[in-house]
Design a protein around this motif. Structure first.
Motif, PDB file in Angstrom:
ATOM      1  N   ILE A   4      95.705  23.945 137.145  1.00 18.21           N
ATOM      2  CA  ILE A   4      95.738  25.305 136.606  1.00 18.21           C
ATOM      3  C   ILE A   4      95.355  26.317 137.684  1.00 18.21           C
ATOM      4  CG2 ILE A   4      94.645  26.859 134.949  1.00 18.21           C
ATOM      5  CD1 ILE A   4      94.363  24.452 133.075  1.00 18.21           C
ATOM      6  N   ASN A   5      94.333  25.987 138.470  1.00 15.76           N
ATOM      7  CA  ASN A   5      93.909  26.885 139.553  1.00 15.76           C
ATOM      8  C   ASN A   5      95.010  27.072 140.578  1.00 15.76           C
ATOM      9  OD1 ASN A   5      91.407  27.479 138.556  1.00 15.76           O
ATOM     10  ND2 ASN A   5      90.367  25.837 139.662  1.00 15.76           N
ATOM     11  N   SER A   6      95.719  26.003 140.910  1.00 15.74           N
ATOM     12  CA  SER A   6      96.794  26.121 141.897  1.00 15.74           C
ATOM     13  C   SER A   6      97.947  26.950 141.347  1.00 15.74           C
ATOM     14  CB  SER A   6      97.271  24.737 142.338  1.00 15.74           C
ATOM     15  OG  SER A   6      97.873  24.057 141.266  1.00 15.74           O
ATOM     16  N   LYS A   7      98.253  26.820 140.044  1.00 15.58           N
ATOM     17  CA  LYS A   7      99.320  27.625 139.444  1.00 15.58           C
ATOM     18  C   LYS A   7      98.943  29.108 139.454  1.00 15.58           C
ATOM     19  CE  LYS A   7     101.507  24.343 136.313  1.00 15.58           C
ATOM     20  NZ  LYS A   7     101.823  24.026 134.919  1.00 15.58           N
ATOM     21  N   ILE A   8      97.689  29.384 139.117  1.00 19.57           N
ATOM     22  CA  ILE A   8      97.226  30.776 139.115  1.00 19.57           C
ATOM     23  C   ILE A   8      97.273  31.352 140.523  1.00 19.57           C
ATOM     24  CG2 ILE A   8      95.194  32.242 138.766  1.00 19.57           C
ATOM     25  CD1 ILE A   8      94.486  30.446 136.384  1.00 19.57           C
ATOM     26  N   THR A   9      96.888  30.554 141.507  1.00 21.27           N
ATOM     27  CA  THR A   9      96.902  31.015 142.895  1.00 21.27           C
ATOM     28  C   THR A   9      98.329  31.305 143.350  1.00 21.27           C
ATOM     29  OG1 THR A   9      94.940  29.682 143.346  1.00 21.27           O
ATOM     30  CG2 THR A   9      96.212  30.423 145.243  1.00 21.27           C
ATOM     31  N   VAL A  10      99.250  30.417 142.990  1.00 21.84           N
ATOM     32  CA  VAL A  10     100.653  30.620 143.375  1.00 21.84           C
ATOM     33  C   VAL A  10     101.200  31.886 142.731  1.00 21.84           C
ATOM     34  CG1 VAL A  10     102.979  29.677 143.120  1.00 21.84           C
ATOM     35  CG2 VAL A  10     101.119  28.199 143.871  1.00 21.84           C
ATOM     36  N   LYS A  11     100.906  32.090 141.444  1.00 19.67           N
ATOM     37  CA  LYS A  11     101.391  33.291 140.744  1.00 19.67           C
ATOM     38  C   LYS A  11     100.771  34.561 141.344  1.00 19.67           C
ATOM     39  CE  LYS A  11     103.332  31.429 136.861  1.00 19.67           C
ATOM     40  NZ  LYS A  11     104.568  31.728 136.267  1.00 19.67           N
ATOM     41  N   ALA A  12      99.491  34.510 141.675  1.00 19.19           N
ATOM     42  CA  ALA A  12      98.823  35.672 142.262  1.00 19.19           C
ATOM     43  C   ALA A  12      99.415  36.003 143.624  1.00 19.19           C
ATOM     44  CB  ALA A  12      97.330  35.412 142.379  1.00 19.19           C
ATOM     45  N   LEU A  13      99.686  34.985 144.433  1.00 20.75           N
ATOM     46  CA  LEU A  13     100.295  35.227 145.740  1.00 20.75           C
ATOM     47  C   LEU A  13     101.698  35.791 145.606  1.00 20.75           C
ATOM     48  CD1 LEU A  13      99.041  32.122 147.758  1.00 20.75           C
ATOM     49  CD2 LEU A  13      98.335  34.501 148.018  1.00 20.75           C
ATOM     50  N   ALA A  14     102.451  35.299 144.625  1.00 17.79           N
ATOM     51  CA  ALA A  14     103.807  35.807 144.400  1.00 17.79           C
ATOM     52  C   ALA A  14     103.753  37.276 143.965  1.00 17.79           C
ATOM     53  CB  ALA A  14     104.521  34.964 143.355  1.00 17.79           C
ATOM     54  N   ALA A  15     102.820  37.605 143.072  1.00 13.54           N
ATOM     55  CA  ALA A  15     102.686  38.992 142.624  1.00 13.54           C
ATOM     56  C   ALA A  15     102.261  39.894 143.777  1.00 13.54           C
ATOM     57  CB  ALA A  15     101.675  39.078 141.485  1.00 13.54           C
ATOM     58  N   HIS A  16     101.362  39.399 144.613  1.00 15.31           N
ATOM     59  CA  HIS A  16     100.910  40.179 145.771  1.00 15.31           C
ATOM     60  C   HIS A  16     102.069  40.435 146.722  1.00 15.31           C
ATOM     61  CE1 HIS A  16      99.112  40.740 149.785  1.00 15.31           C
ATOM     62  NE2 HIS A  16      98.220  41.454 149.108  1.00 15.31           N
ATOM     63  N   GLU A  17     102.870  39.435 146.965  1.00 14.92           N
ATOM     64  CA  GLU A  17     104.011  39.581 147.876  1.00 14.92           C
ATOM     65  C   GLU A  17     105.032  40.560 147.299  1.00 14.92           C
ATOM     66  OE1 GLU A  17     106.131  39.200 151.284  1.00 14.92           O
ATOM     67  OE2 GLU A  17     104.127  38.443 150.876  1.00 14.92           O
ATOM     68  N   ALA A  18     105.282  40.481 145.987  1.00 16.79           N
ATOM     69  CA  ALA A  18     106.233  41.397 145.358  1.00 16.79           C
ATOM     70  C   ALA A  18     105.734  42.835 145.440  1.00 16.79           C
ATOM     71  CB  ALA A  18     106.460  40.995 143.905  1.00 16.79           C
ATOM     72  N   ALA A  19     104.454  43.018 145.216  1.00 18.04           N
ATOM     73  CA  ALA A  19     103.878  44.367 145.304  1.00 18.04           C
ATOM     74  C   ALA A  19     103.958  44.904 146.720  1.00 18.04           C
ATOM     75  CB  ALA A  19     102.436  44.349 144.811  1.00 18.04           C
ATOM     76  N   ARG A  20     103.711  44.033 147.697  1.00 12.45           N
ATOM     77  CA  ARG A  20     103.792  44.452 149.091  1.00 12.45           C
ATOM     78  C   ARG A  20     105.213  44.848 149.462  1.00 12.45           C
ATOM     79  NH1 ARG A  20     104.909  42.950 153.886  1.00 12.45           N
ATOM     80  NH2 ARG A  20     105.209  40.735 153.947  1.00 12.45           N
ATOM     81  N   LYS A  22     107.545  45.961 147.395  1.00 11.85           N
ATOM     82  CA  LYS A  22     107.855  47.232 146.735  1.00 11.85           C
ATOM     83  C   LYS A  22     107.213  48.398 147.474  1.00 11.85           C
ATOM     84  CE  LYS A  22     108.939  46.211 141.999  1.00 11.85           C
ATOM     85  NZ  LYS A  22     108.662  46.508 140.602  1.00 11.85           N
ATOM     86  N   ALA A  23     105.982  48.221 147.914  1.00  3.22           N
ATOM     87  CA  ALA A  23     105.296  49.277 148.646  1.00  3.22           C
ATOM     88  C   ALA A  23     106.017  49.603 149.946  1.00  3.22           C
ATOM     89  CB  ALA A  23     103.852  48.879 148.921  1.00  3.22           C
ATOM     90  N   LEU A  24     106.480  48.586 150.639  1.00  4.99           N
ATOM     91  CA  LEU A  24     107.223  48.820 151.878  1.00  4.99           C
ATOM     92  C   LEU A  24     108.548  49.514 151.599  1.00  4.99           C
ATOM     93  CD1 LEU A  24     106.545  45.505 153.825  1.00  4.99           C
ATOM     94  CD2 LEU A  24     105.657  47.781 154.336  1.00  4.99           C
ATOM     95  N   ALA A  25     109.210  49.148 150.502  1.00  2.34           N
ATOM     96  CA  ALA A  25     110.475  49.798 150.151  1.00  2.34           C
ATOM     97  C   ALA A  25     110.260  51.263 149.816  1.00  2.34           C
ATOM     98  CB  ALA A  25     111.125  49.065 148.978  1.00  2.34           C
ATOM     99  N   ILE A  29     111.675  54.639 151.745  1.00  2.00           N
ATOM    100  CA  ILE A  29     112.424  55.692 151.057  1.00  2.00           C
ATOM    101  C   ILE A  29     111.773  57.050 151.310  1.00  2.00           C
ATOM    102  CG2 ILE A  29     112.987  56.607 148.777  1.00  2.00           C
ATOM    103  CD1 ILE A  29     113.395  53.703 147.865  1.00  2.00           C
ATOM    104  N   MET A  30     110.472  57.102 151.240  1.00  2.00           N
ATOM    105  CA  MET A  30     109.778  58.375 151.451  1.00  2.00           C
ATOM    106  C   MET A  30     109.882  58.841 152.895  1.00  2.00           C
ATOM    107  SD  MET A  30     106.446  57.953 149.050  1.00  2.00           S
ATOM    108  CE  MET A  30     105.905  59.631 149.280  1.00  2.00           C
ATOM    109  N   ALA A  31     109.958  57.918 153.828  1.00  2.00           N
ATOM    110  CA  ALA A  31     110.071  58.301 155.234  1.00  2.00           C
ATOM    111  C   ALA A  31     111.451  58.876 155.534  1.00  2.00           C
ATOM    112  CB  ALA A  31     109.790  57.100 156.122  1.00  2.00           C
TER     113      ALA A  31
END
Length: 82
Positions: A4-20, A22-25, A29-31
């Motif tokens: 369960i801990n490994s699944k949560i860690t994988v999901k958290a890393l995936a969410a972090h990468e997706a957020a990063r 989106k932030a870069l995109a 766009i703003m630049a």
């Protein structure tokens, strides 16, 4: 429990990468949006007009609401009220 801990860690890393990503995109766009001189002039004119309207409103509020009540309170404080 470890699974369960490994699944949560994988999901958290995936969410972090997706957020990063989106932030870069969004940053890219703003630049890219620089705007022309006329767009900047319009924004400045709108700001000046809104500032002037705010100033007129504050002056009207001061003259019509705040000062009469302050004057009546001060005169009643000194016992000079009619």
């Amino acid at each position: 429990m470890n699974k369960i801990n490994s699944k949560i860690t994988v999901k958290a890393l995936a969410a972090h990468e997706a957020a990063r990503e989106k932030a870069l995109a969004i940053k890219a766009i703003m630049a890219d949006k620089r705007g022309s001189v006329s767009e900047h002039a319009i924004v400045i004119i709108i700001g000046v007009v809104l500032g002037g309207l705010l100033l007129v409103g504050l002056i009207a509020l001061m003259n019509n609401v705040i000062m009469p009540s302050t004057e009546s309170q001060v005169t009643s404080m000194f016992g000079m009220a009619p």
